[in-house]
Design a protein around this motif. Structure first.
Motif, PDB file in Angstrom:
ATOM      1  N   SER A 161       0.836  -1.198   0.000  1.00  0.00           N
ATOM      2  CA  SER A 161       0.000   0.000   0.000  1.00  0.00           C
ATOM      3  C   SER A 161       0.867   1.243   0.000  1.00  0.00           C
ATOM      4  O   SER A 161       2.046   1.196   0.365  1.00  0.00           O
ATOM      5  CB  SER A 161      -0.914   0.021   1.233  1.00  0.00           C
ATOM      6  N   CYS A 184       0.047   5.681   0.875  1.00  0.00           N
ATOM      7  CA  CYS A 184      -0.873   6.784   1.137  1.00  0.00           C
ATOM      8  C   CYS A 184      -0.091   8.080   1.033  1.00  0.00           C
ATOM      9  O   CYS A 184       0.848   8.310   1.809  1.00  0.00           O
ATOM     10  CB  CYS A 184      -1.501   6.664   2.520  1.00  0.00           C
ATOM     11  N   ASP A 238      -5.874  10.288   3.547  1.00  0.00           N
ATOM     12  CA  ASP A 238      -6.105   8.890   3.178  1.00  0.00           C
ATOM     13  C   ASP A 238      -5.314   7.984   4.119  1.00  0.00           C
ATOM     14  O   ASP A 238      -4.222   8.340   4.566  1.00  0.00           O
ATOM     15  CB  ASP A 238      -5.673   8.622   1.740  1.00  0.00           C
ATOM     16  N   CYS A 252      -4.587   3.522   5.008  1.00  0.00           N
ATOM     17  CA  CYS A 252      -4.763   2.112   4.670  1.00  0.00           C
ATOM     18  C   CYS A 252      -4.405   1.260   5.879  1.00  0.00           C
ATOM     19  O   CYS A 252      -3.540   1.625   6.680  1.00  0.00           O
ATOM     20  CB  CYS A 252      -3.854   1.702   3.513  1.00  0.00           C
ATOM     21  N   ALA A 254      -8.843  -5.808   4.731  1.00  0.00           N
ATOM     22  CA  ALA A 254      -8.097  -4.600   4.379  1.00  0.00           C
ATOM     23  C   ALA A 254      -9.069  -3.447   4.203  1.00  0.00           C
ATOM     24  O   ALA A 254     -10.257  -3.647   3.914  1.00  0.00           O
ATOM     25  CB  ALA A 254      -7.304  -4.825   3.083  1.00  0.00           C
ATOM     26  N   VAL A 296      -9.340   0.930   2.941  1.00  0.00           N
ATOM     27  CA  VAL A 296      -8.832   2.225   2.472  1.00  0.00           C
ATOM     28  C   VAL A 296      -9.833   3.285   2.919  1.00  0.00           C
ATOM     29  O   VAL A 296     -11.041   3.156   2.684  1.00  0.00           O
ATOM     30  CB  VAL A 296      -8.640   2.257   0.953  1.00  0.00           C
ATOM     31  N   TYR A 343      -8.682   1.461  -3.835  1.00  0.00           N
ATOM     32  CA  TYR A 343      -8.012   2.736  -4.062  1.00  0.00           C
ATOM     33  C   TYR A 343      -9.003   3.889  -3.957  1.00  0.00           C
ATOM     34  O   TYR A 343     -10.184   3.763  -4.275  1.00  0.00           O
ATOM     35  CB  TYR A 343      -7.315   2.760  -5.431  1.00  0.00           C
ATOM     36  N   GLY A 374      -4.680   7.081  -1.848  1.00  0.00           N
ATOM     37  CA  GLY A 374      -4.430   5.851  -1.108  1.00  0.00           C
ATOM     38  C   GLY A 374      -4.714   4.649  -1.982  1.00  0.00           C
ATOM     39  O   GLY A 374      -5.733   4.612  -2.683  1.00  0.00           O
ATOM     40  N   LEU A 432      -4.238   0.177  -1.942  1.00  0.00           N
ATOM     41  CA  LEU A 432      -3.850  -1.053  -1.252  1.00  0.00           C
ATOM     42  C   LEU A 432      -4.085  -2.217  -2.202  1.00  0.00           C
ATOM     43  O   LEU A 432      -5.155  -2.313  -2.809  1.00  0.00           O
ATOM     44  CB  LEU A 432      -4.657  -1.222   0.031  1.00  0.00           C
TER      45      LEU A 432
END
Length: 339
Positions: free
Chosen positions: A149, A151, A162, A164, A175, A177, A287, A327, A329
């Motif tokens: 990830s 950010c 942002d 993660c 997970a 975001v 994202y 951001g 991930l």
């Protein structure tokens, strides 16, 4: 399994546009390793990794950037390098100690491979080179190759709105975001409030996580949130606002999903959870709207075949909208045959 809380700093970006940036990269890596409470000589090792990767960008690349951040899973930190340079014609030779094309000692990438807990690098002629060096204390969970990830704040801001995060349980990976509304300190406050909720509730149903966040964010400006739960053959996605998800194979984009209209903390509808079948070796991307969604339309084969950590790096480096926090991930499920 309770996740280890990660330091709540965003990714630090250093453009390597002058040789003096190499010294800045080393000093920043040392300070970040100290912030992560890395023991013994590890802050100095982090400085060496950053110096070698930055030196490589300074000597060989164009539009080279170094990114530094705490590891998303496991202890330690990550030092990532991306460039739009010519690529390396012989990567294996470049990783050999003593190899140089610039009349230097040539310790560079060979030293990085020896010092780092884990080192991943990919290159393509005419496109550039992407690298991730992870450094973790030996008594911590080893960094995962199956997740990555970044950010990044608006270029004029220090605070990133942002965030993660990820956490593993026995059979799944969860997970998230978070995109705090707007940018700057108040957006960062909303994102960090949501992040604290995630660390307490990561093993709850996804809709319940967002509902708990909604209550916690009522005194903030609110956020868009996308949550993902991964098993080897299935994923769940639950999102509110402009956080998107995409499911990738090594050949194409297979699914695109967007959160429901609304803002967590302000006007959130009842969150819905979507189930998504996953093929073997599938990768899922979360994202924020700081990443241009057009990357999903016709991604290159090279991008699709990058491992998750480098895929996140490539998306943030090449598709970031610099006027917004960004951001991204990228994750595979635990137990994935290619994780």
């Amino acid at each position: 399994m309770t996740p280890t809380p990660r330091p709540t700093v965003s990714t630090v970006q250093i453009r390597i546009d002058h040789h003096s940036a190499v010294h800045l990269a080393a000093a920043t890596a040392r300070a970040l390793a100290q912030q992560c409470a890395m023991p013994g000589a590890m802050p100095d090792q982090a400085a060496v990794l950053a110096s070698e990767l930055a030196s490589n960008l300074d000597k060989h690349a164009s539009a080279g950037t170094l990114y530094l951040q705490p590891a998303l899973l496991g202890g330690g930190l990550e030092i990532l390098a991306a460039d739009d340079g010519p690529g390396m014609p012989d990567l294996r030779q470049a990783l050999t100690d003593g190899y140089t094309t610039t009349a230097t000692l040539g310790a560079g990438l060979g030293a990085v491979a020896r010092i780092a807990t884990d080192f991943t690098i990919r290159t393509q002629l005419g496109t550039g080179t992407w690298a991730c060096a992870r450094l973790a204390p030996p008594d911590t969970q080893q960094p995962s190759q199956a997740i990555g990830s970044l950010c990044l704040p608006v270029e004029t801001e220090q605070d990133c709105g942002d965030a993660c995060a990820a956490a593993d349980t026995e059979d799944a990976r969860t997970a998230i975001v978070i995109d705090g509304l707007g940018h700057g300190p108040r957006a960062a406050e909303a994102a960090q409030t949501a992040l604290r909720v995630f660390h307490r509730t990561h093993d709850h149903p996804l809709a319940d996580i967002l509902t708990t966040m909604h209550r916690a964010l009522r005194r903030t400006r609110g956020a868009a949130v996308g949550a993902l739960r991964l098993w080897p053959a299935q994923a769940q996605f639950c999102g509110i606002g402009n956080v998107r998800a995409a499911v990738l194979s090594h050949h194409a984009t297979h699914r695109r999903l967007t959160g429901q209209p609304g803002v967590v903390g302000l006007n959130m509808p009842a969150p819905r959870t979507h189930s998504i079948p996953l093929e073997p070796a599938a990768t899922t991307v979360l994202y924020s709207d700081g990443i241009d969604e057009r990357w999903t339309h016709s991604p290159s084969r090279f991008l699709l075949q990058l491992p998750p950590g480098l895929q996140a790096l490539a998306l943030a480096h090449s598709y970031r909208r610099t006027r917004d926090d960004a951001g991204v991930l990228v994750a595979k499920a635990p137990g994935n045959p290619r994780a």
